[in-house]
Design an enzyme around this catalytic site. Sequence first.
Site, PDB file in Angstrom:
ATOM      1  N   ASP A  91       0.870  -1.162   0.000  1.00 44.33           N
ATOM      2  CA  ASP A  91       0.000   0.000   0.000  1.00 44.33           C
ATOM      3  C   ASP A  91       0.921   1.230   0.000  1.00 44.33           C
ATOM      4  O   ASP A  91       2.119   1.118   0.285  1.00 44.33           O
ATOM      5  CB  ASP A  91      -0.878  -0.040   1.259  1.00 44.33           C
ATOM      6  CG  ASP A  91      -1.670   1.228   1.448  1.00 44.33           C
ATOM      7  OD1 ASP A  91      -2.369   1.647   0.506  1.00 44.33           O
ATOM      8  OD2 ASP A  91      -1.577   1.820   2.545  1.00 44.33           O
TER       9      ASP A  91
ATOM     10  N   ASP B  18      -0.088   5.065   1.119  1.00 41.52           N
ATOM     11  CA  ASP B  18      -0.272   5.986   2.238  1.00 41.52           C
ATOM     12  C   ASP B  18      -0.496   5.228   3.540  1.00 41.52           C
ATOM     13  O   ASP B  18      -1.410   4.409   3.650  1.00 41.52           O
ATOM     14  CB  ASP B  18      -1.456   6.917   1.962  1.00 41.52           C
ATOM     15  CG  ASP B  18      -1.262   7.710   0.684  1.00 41.52           C
ATOM     16  OD1 ASP B  18      -0.137   8.198   0.476  1.00 41.52           O
ATOM     17  OD2 ASP B  18      -2.207   7.825  -0.111  1.00 41.52           O
TER      18      ASP B  18
ATOM     19  N   ASP C  53      -1.459  -0.750   5.993  1.00 44.49           N
ATOM     20  CA  ASP C  53      -1.745  -0.204   7.323  1.00 44.49           C
ATOM     21  C   ASP C  53      -3.224  -0.238   7.672  1.00 44.49           C
ATOM     22  O   ASP C  53      -3.607   0.266   8.727  1.00 44.49           O
ATOM     23  CB  ASP C  53      -1.269   1.258   7.385  1.00 44.49           C
ATOM     24  CG  ASP C  53      -2.115   2.174   6.497  1.00 44.49           C
ATOM     25  OD1 ASP C  53      -2.751   3.097   7.015  1.00 44.49           O
ATOM     26  OD2 ASP C  53      -2.156   1.936   5.275  1.00 44.49           O
TER      27      ASP C  53
END
Length: 229
Positions: free
Chosen positions: A8, A10, A180
């Site tokens: 991922d 961000d 995240d």
Amino acid sequence: MIEAILFDKDGTLFDFDASWGVWAERQLTKLAGGDGALAGRMAASIGYDLAALRFHPWSPVIAGTLDDAVDLLLPHLPHWERRALADELDGAAQDLPLVAPVDLAPCLAGLRGQRLRLGVATNDSEAAARAHLAAAGVTGFFDFVAGYDSGYGAKPAPGPLLAFADYLGVAPEACAMVGDSTHDLNAARAAGMRPVGVLTGPARAEDLAPLAEVVLPDIGALAAWVLRA
């Protein structure tokens, strides 16, 4: 054996609040034309704390797409057309100076040194993703970059993850998806990849642990985990 790692962007390659917190305040203030009450209403709609300059963990835009953000903001901005607002947000995001949680180039070079193939799958636009990687000087480490608008769908659907595996000719089970958010980890499970959580986004360890094979403090711990795994 793990042969490839999909990241991922961000909250994973780049620390989420350190990168997007200040940007969001500036963008909301700009869109509101200095109207503090309007900025406050827009902030509430996207789950953003204007005073603390950070997103709430439950914010719907953390793992969402640009279209999701536009859907939430547009009711507060009746004088904006949808396409114009999307272009404004995407253009502003491409110029965002992102903050990495680790020194990215040595970290990624170490993973490539383990003969791992690397990719990025983000719910941001592909253009913004490529701009951010280029600004960080790490584009060359990645074999594959996909955004929500690249034609593979958006996480938590498995489309972009399966496209990564297919592009490399690697079985999904030989790939790790590092993210995240629960969106990232649910996508990994749906694609048959190994889900790895990191704590450089708003989600807490207890949010990620039920879905992750392992939860790491940041991507700097990834090389050692790959060796163990």
